[in-house]
Structure formats: structure tokens, C-alpha cells
Design a protein around this motif. Structure first.
Motif, PDB file in Angstrom:
ATOM      1  N   ARG A 146      -4.033 -12.197   2.540  1.00 50.72           N
ATOM      2  CA  ARG A 146      -2.759 -11.740   3.114  1.00 50.72           C
ATOM      3  C   ARG A 146      -3.075 -10.622   4.087  1.00 50.72           C
ATOM      4  NH1 ARG A 146      -1.736  -6.953   0.351  1.00 50.72           N
ATOM      5  NH2 ARG A 146      -3.081  -6.844  -1.464  1.00 50.72           N
ATOM      6  N   TRP A 147      -2.189 -10.445   5.034  1.00 57.22           N
ATOM      7  CA  TRP A 147      -2.367  -9.343   5.974  1.00 57.22           C
ATOM      8  C   TRP A 147      -2.038  -8.024   5.291  1.00 57.22           C
ATOM      9  CZ3 TRP A 147      -5.133 -10.093  10.008  1.00 57.22           C
ATOM     10  CH2 TRP A 147      -5.046 -11.259  10.764  1.00 57.22           C
ATOM     11  N   THR A 148      -2.708  -6.984   5.721  1.00 57.81           N
ATOM     12  CA  THR A 148      -2.308  -5.626   5.354  1.00 57.81           C
ATOM     13  C   THR A 148      -2.105  -4.880   6.667  1.00 57.81           C
ATOM     14  OG1 THR A 148      -4.626  -4.941   5.258  1.00 57.81           O
ATOM     15  CG2 THR A 148      -3.614  -5.627   3.179  1.00 57.81           C
ATOM     16  N   GLY A 242      -7.396  -0.603  -1.912  1.00 56.34           N
ATOM     17  CA  GLY A 242      -6.090  -0.189  -1.389  1.00 56.34           C
ATOM     18  C   GLY A 242      -4.926  -0.778  -2.160  1.00 56.34           C
ATOM     19  N   ASN A 243      -5.204  -1.840  -2.914  1.00 57.71           N
ATOM     20  CA  ASN A 243      -4.116  -2.485  -3.672  1.00 57.71           C
ATOM     21  C   ASN A 243      -4.034  -1.981  -5.116  1.00 57.71           C
ATOM     22  OD1 ASN A 243      -1.983  -4.487  -3.601  1.00 57.71           O
ATOM     23  ND2 ASN A 243      -3.240  -5.716  -4.992  1.00 57.71           N
ATOM     24  N   PHE A 244      -4.900  -1.025  -5.475  1.00 62.13           N
ATOM     25  CA  PHE A 244      -4.894  -0.500  -6.858  1.00 62.13           C
ATOM     26  C   PHE A 244      -3.478  -0.040  -7.224  1.00 62.13           C
ATOM     27  CE2 PHE A 244      -5.773   3.293  -9.677  1.00 62.13           C
ATOM     28  CZ  PHE A 244      -6.175   2.561 -10.779  1.00 62.13           C
ATOM     29  N   ASN A 245      -2.995  -0.499  -8.377  1.00 63.68           N
ATOM     30  CA  ASN A 245      -1.596  -0.135  -8.696  1.00 63.68           C
ATOM     31  C   ASN A 245      -1.415   0.551 -10.055  1.00 63.68           C
ATOM     32  OD1 ASN A 245      -1.734  -2.170 -10.539  1.00 63.68           O
ATOM     33  ND2 ASN A 245      -0.173  -3.481  -9.619  1.00 63.68           N
ATOM     34  N   LYS A 246      -2.524   1.120 -10.560  1.00 61.54           N
ATOM     35  CA  LYS A 246      -2.398   1.807 -11.851  1.00 61.54           C
ATOM     36  C   LYS A 246      -2.366   3.328 -11.682  1.00 61.54           C
ATOM     37  CE  LYS A 246      -2.444  -1.924 -14.329  1.00 61.54           C
ATOM     38  NZ  LYS A 246      -1.580  -2.678 -13.392  1.00 61.54           N
ATOM     39  N   CYS A 247      -2.096   3.758 -10.467  1.00 58.63           N
ATOM     40  CA  CYS A 247      -2.057   5.188 -10.210  1.00 58.63           C
ATOM     41  C   CYS A 247      -0.603   5.655 -10.316  1.00 58.63           C
ATOM     42  CB  CYS A 247      -2.590   5.372  -8.797  1.00 58.63           C
ATOM     43  SG  CYS A 247      -2.584   7.034  -8.283  1.00 58.63           S
ATOM     44  N   PRO A 248      -0.359   6.762 -11.030  1.00 60.18           N
ATOM     45  CA  PRO A 248       1.035   7.202 -11.180  1.00 60.18           C
ATOM     46  C   PRO A 248       1.684   7.453  -9.813  1.00 60.18           C
ATOM     47  CG  PRO A 248      -0.486   8.585 -12.461  1.00 60.18           C
ATOM     48  CD  PRO A 248      -1.328   7.641 -11.670  1.00 60.18           C
ATOM     49  N   THR A 260       8.314  -0.458   3.788  1.00 58.98           N
ATOM     50  CA  THR A 260       7.158  -1.091   4.445  1.00 58.98           C
ATOM     51  C   THR A 260       7.347  -2.602   4.506  1.00 58.98           C
ATOM     52  OG1 THR A 260       5.959  -1.299   2.360  1.00 58.98           O
ATOM     53  CG2 THR A 260       5.597   0.726   3.611  1.00 58.98           C
ATOM     54  N   GLN A 261       6.418  -3.249   5.243  1.00 55.37           N
ATOM     55  CA  GLN A 261       6.524  -4.696   5.434  1.00 55.37           C
ATOM     56  C   GLN A 261       6.199  -5.490   4.172  1.00 55.37           C
ATOM     57  OE1 GLN A 261       5.351  -5.711   9.495  1.00 55.37           O
ATOM     58  NE2 GLN A 261       4.020  -7.204   8.518  1.00 55.37           N
ATOM     59  N   ASP A 262       5.412  -4.886   3.263  1.00 54.80           N
ATOM     60  CA  ASP A 262       4.959  -5.617   2.080  1.00 54.80           C
ATOM     61  C   ASP A 262       5.184  -4.800   0.794  1.00 54.80           C
ATOM     62  OD1 ASP A 262       3.167  -3.685   2.784  1.00 54.80           O
ATOM     63  OD2 ASP A 262       1.368  -4.934   2.592  1.00 54.80           O
ATOM     64  N   PRO A 263       6.467  -4.559   0.456  1.00 51.95           N
ATOM     65  CA  PRO A 263       6.731  -3.752  -0.749  1.00 51.95           C
ATOM     66  C   PRO A 263       6.005  -4.315  -1.970  1.00 51.95           C
ATOM     67  CG  PRO A 263       8.787  -4.305   0.378  1.00 51.95           C
ATOM     68  CD  PRO A 263       7.690  -5.063   1.072  1.00 51.95           C
ATOM     69  N   GLY A 264       5.505  -3.409  -2.810  1.00 49.34           N
ATOM     70  CA  GLY A 264       4.821  -3.858  -4.033  1.00 49.34           C
ATOM     71  C   GLY A 264       3.332  -4.068  -3.821  1.00 49.34           C
ATOM     72  N   LYS A 270      -0.895   3.088   0.385  1.00 55.39           N
ATOM     73  CA  LYS A 270       0.306   3.752   0.891  1.00 55.39           C
ATOM     74  C   LYS A 270       0.376   5.218   0.453  1.00 55.39           C
ATOM     75  CE  LYS A 270       2.663  -0.624   1.326  1.00 55.39           C
ATOM     76  NZ  LYS A 270       3.491  -1.635   0.657  1.00 55.39           N
ATOM     77  N   MET A 271      -0.488   5.619  -0.486  1.00 57.30           N
ATOM     78  CA  MET A 271      -0.533   7.029  -0.897  1.00 57.30           C
ATOM     79  C   MET A 271      -1.648   7.791  -0.176  1.00 57.30           C
ATOM     80  SD  MET A 271      -0.152   6.387  -4.993  1.00 57.30           S
ATOM     81  CE  MET A 271       0.403   7.964  -5.608  1.00 57.30           C
TER      82      MET A 271
END
Ligand code: BGC
Length: 431
Positions: A146-148, A242-248, A260-264, A270-271
Motif C-alpha cells: 500500500r502507499w504511504t 512506521g506502522n507500529f501500533n502498540k505505542c500509547p 490523514t489519507q489512511d486513518p488507522g 504519524k507521531m
């Protein structure tokens, strides 16, 4: 008084780095990395690249290199001297296709091919540094997952980049061999190619520019999702950190994500990355206005800001901003200080998270225990080097996380000019 208010605001919106537990997030990173390698559901793709480190690079042989980054597309030919130095020739820079207007798949590849065509005749091998998540085939073509970085060419998702580019080149693509690699892999290889005299135990590539990501070297026996690999070997892994999602994340992060264009997706990026830090700081300012953090005139002035870049955030922090409304008389000294404190908190958090991310790769590599054979961490990206105070903060955090009785790791941070081009050249010539 103002400082207290700012502190309370940062706490309420979970923007303070002090509330982060680095060791906890590091462990969460490790767990996601393990899952990704095992093919289990994970926010980290952990993409095997079929690229090994340390192959001999032939001297005197030209290779075409393409570097498709977040904003620019660079094309050149590279030749390595017998000394190992890379000579970059015919370098041309274009805008990345799909950054401004949406492109169809055909339009994307024909635009790309039109840029490559003038140098296509200079070599049979092409090393293509492609800075987006792509699944790599054993032949080292890359299928875009997918694009980022907000690129708009949706039909390209799922397509093989190398095969389609060669097809779009027509007769100019005939007989060419193309190697697709991520920019973090290129950065890792560039670190290796610049380190002939040093005995490093392992290599890491870390990027913090428009986007962010990490690469490291993993034993094939640990890549359990690909059982057919030679268990005695090792290869570079594109973590897609960049896609890591376990950060508070706090309420402002979540709200920003929705814009943003790709929420979630790309929660971590994004941080911390340059493409998002400016807009995230703008979201923080808007929240601060909602909470009446500024004087009356400043409230109105801040509300007029429509866009904010990471460069402007950096200038504010460095005290050299020229841009309205930051220079406006509507802002009293304490308003300016509040803005600085808010931006500084976002940047401090980003620097801590970047250090945790790099540390996760260090620990996962299993290397760095012998001080005589440190890990080479080659870092690229304008945000890392240009965002005011950032590099220093990352270094301080790395030291705290990695040089203690728990980890005690030896590493060296390096920079190599034009790492994506050089790494792409190494890969194109050796794979
Ligand atoms: C992409 C990665 C890339 C990184 C740095 C991210 O948005 O997903 O593939 O390595 O940016 O350019």
C-alpha cells in the motif's frame, strides 16, 4: 502560571514523553517483530528482502539507480571505484509521481519510465530504492502492499514495481535486471559499504525523513513464516516500523490520524516523521486554542494557521521563525513560549520514540554485546538531521536505553551521503 497550564494540557492530551515507559514500548516492539517474522497478525510487516550483507561489489561496472522517496524521485548511474568509493553520475531529480495529482497505474508507470528512459542504456542492472512497503519476491521484484506518505496512485497497490516499469520502458527495458529494495535496506547497505575498515558485528538502517522505517539483519532460522530459507543464512529485514501500533497514543494523535489519507495506518510514523510532525503540531495548537491557552489576540492569530510544516516547527524551536503569525504582535512573549513548549513536547516524544524504535532493532539483532564489534547504525533522512535538537535528543535517549546494566549494547551511529542511491547501487550490482 503559563508553564503549569501547559504541563496540565500536555498531561491531559497524553503528549508528554515522561509518561512513556521506554522499556515497555521496547518489549512491545519486540513482540510485534516476533509475530511479524512468524507470519502472525502484527502491525510490523517484517518483510524478508532476499538481500544478504557483505557481498563483494564489482568495481568499474555501471548500474542505473532509482530512488523513489517521499517527495523526490532521483535517477542516476553509479560506478564503484576500485577504492570502494561510489561515483554518482547523471543525477536527475523529479517530483515523485502521484504526490500532487492522482494517477492511474498506466500513468504512474509511464511517467516513471519517461524519467528512467534517458539513462536506461547505460547499464543492464537497475537498483531501485523504493521507499514504500513492498513484498519482495525471491527474484527481488517488489509488489506494492500500500502507499504511504500520502501518494495518490491507488491502482498501483498490488502491482509489481519492477516488472511494470520494465514493461513501460518497452524496448529500453528489454534484458534488464531490476532489484527492488526499501530505502532502509539501501541505507543499511550503504553503512556496510562505507565501513570496510571497521569490524561491525551487524548493521541497521534507520530513516527519519518524510516517513520513517528500520531495517536490520535477521537469521533465516528466525524467519519462520518462510520455512524454505537456508537455515544457516541471514538476510536484511524491512521492519516497516512506521506502522507500529502498540505505542500509547493520546486524543490529539487519534484526532489527527482521522485527518490523514489512511486513518488507522502508519500510527507510529504519524507521531515521529517529518511528513506528519508539522500537521500534528498544528492539531496540538488547535486543541490549545480550544482550551484557551493563549491571550485573546493570539487565540485569533493562531486560528488563522491553515498549514504547518516540520521545517516551521523546527524554526520556532530554534527561535528563528520568520513566518506569520509566529512573528505577529498579536502574540505576547508568553504565547510564543507556550507554542514553543507545545512543539518541544511533540518533538521530544518523537525523539524518544525514534530511540526506542532503533533500540528494538538493536536488541532483536542479537548483536552488539562485544565492545570490539559494535553494531553499525546508519541513519538517513532530513528530519533526523535537520529538525532542531532532534539528533542530540535521539542520541541521549539511545544511550539511556541501550547502555545500562540491562542491555549494555555497543553501537556506532553513522551517516553516509546519498545512502539510498549507494545502497541501491550495491544491491543492483550484487543481487
Ligand atoms: C514507508 C517505508 C519507508 C519509510 C521511509 C514509510 O512511509 O512505509 O517503506 O522505508 O517511509 O522512507
Amino acid at each position: 502560571m503559563n508553564q503549569e497550564k501547559t504541563r496540565a494540557f500536555l498531561k491531559k492530551y497524553e503528549l508528554e514523553s515522561a509518561t512513556l515507559d521506554p522499556e515497555r514500548t521496547l518489549t512491545d516492539f519486540q513482540i510485534e517483530m516476533e509475530k511479524g517474522l512468524a507470519g502472525k497478525t502484527s502491525s510490523l510487516a517484517m518483510i524478508p528482502t532476499y538481500i544478504t550483507v557483505g557481498e563483494a561489489v564489482p568495481a568499474g561496472k555501471p548500474v542505473v539507480v532509482i530512488d523513489a522517496g517521499g517527495t523526490n524521485l532521483r535517477i542516476a548511474t553509479v560506478v564503484f571505484e576500485s577504492s570502494g568509493e561510489a561515483r554518482i553520475e547523471q543525477l536527475d531529480t523529479f517530483m515523485m509521481p502521484g504526490i500532487d495529482e492522482e494517477l492511474s497505474k498506466d500513468a504512474f508507470f509511464s511517467q516513471l519510465a519517461s524519467y528512467v528512459a534517458p539513462v536506461a542504456g547505460t547499464a543492464d542492472q537497475i537498483g531501485f530504492c523504493f521507499s514504500y512497503p513492498a513484498a519482495i519476491s525471491p527474484e527481488r521484484d517488489g509488489k506494492l502492499i500500500r502507499w504511504t506518505k500520502e501518494i495518490k496512485a491507488p491502482e498501483v497497490e498490488g502491482a509489481f514495481i519492477g516488472k511494470n516499469l520494465l514493461a513501460a520502458l518497452g524496448s529500453k527495458g528489454a534484458g534488464k535486471k531490476i532489484t527492488i529494495l526499501n530505502d532502509t535496506i539501501a541505507t543499511l547497505l550503504a553503512g556496510k559499504s562505507a565501513s570496510e575498515d571497521t569490524d561491525y558485528e551487524s548493521y541497521i538502517g534507520f530513516i527519519l525523513g518524510t516517513g520513517t522505517n528500520t531495517a536490520y539483519v535477521e537469521k533465516n532460522s528466525n524467519i519462520t513464516k518462510y520455512p524454505g530459507l537456508d537455515p544457516a543464512g541471514a538476510q536484511a529485514i524491512n521492519v516497516e516500523s512506521g506502522n507500529f501500533n502498540k505505542c500509547p497514543r493520546g486524543p490529539v494523535d487519534l484526532q489527527f490520524d482521522e485527518t490523514t489519507q489512511d486513518p488507522g495506518k502508519q500510527a507510529f510514523e504519524k507521531m515521529i516523521s517529518g511528513g506528519y510532525l508539522g500537521p500534528l503540531c498544528l492539531q496540538v495548537l488547535q486543541k490549545a486554542v480550544e482550551e484557551t491557552m493563549f491571550g485573546e489576540a493570539a487565540q485569533k492569530a493562531v486560528q488563522t494557521i491553515r498549514e504547518l510544516s516540520s521545517e516551521t516547527v523546527s524554526d520556532v524551536l530554534a527561535g528563528k521563525v520568520q513566518q506569520e503569525p509566529f512573528t505577529s504582535d498579536a502574540l505576547r512573549a508568553e504565547d510564543v513560549q507556550t507554542i514553543k513548549d507545545l512543539f518541544s513536547a511533540v518533538v521530544r516524544r518523537a525523539a524518544l520514540l525514534a530511540a526506542i524504535n532503533i533500540s528494538a532493532a538493536v536488541v532483536k539483532s542479537g548483536a552488539g554485546d562485544d565492545p570490539n564489534r559494535p553494531i553499525c547504525i546508519n541513519i538517513d533522512g532530513s528530519t533526523y538531521y535537520k529538525l532542531h535538537g532532534f539528533e542530540t535528543l535521539v542520541k541521549e535517549n539511545l544511550k539511556k536505553i541501550l547502555q545500562n546494566s540491562r542491555h549494555n549494547k555497543s553501537y556506532v551511529l553513522t551517516f553516509k551521503e546519498n545512502a539510498p542511491l549507494i545502497g541501491a547501487a550495491v544491491a543492483g550490482l550484487t543481487h
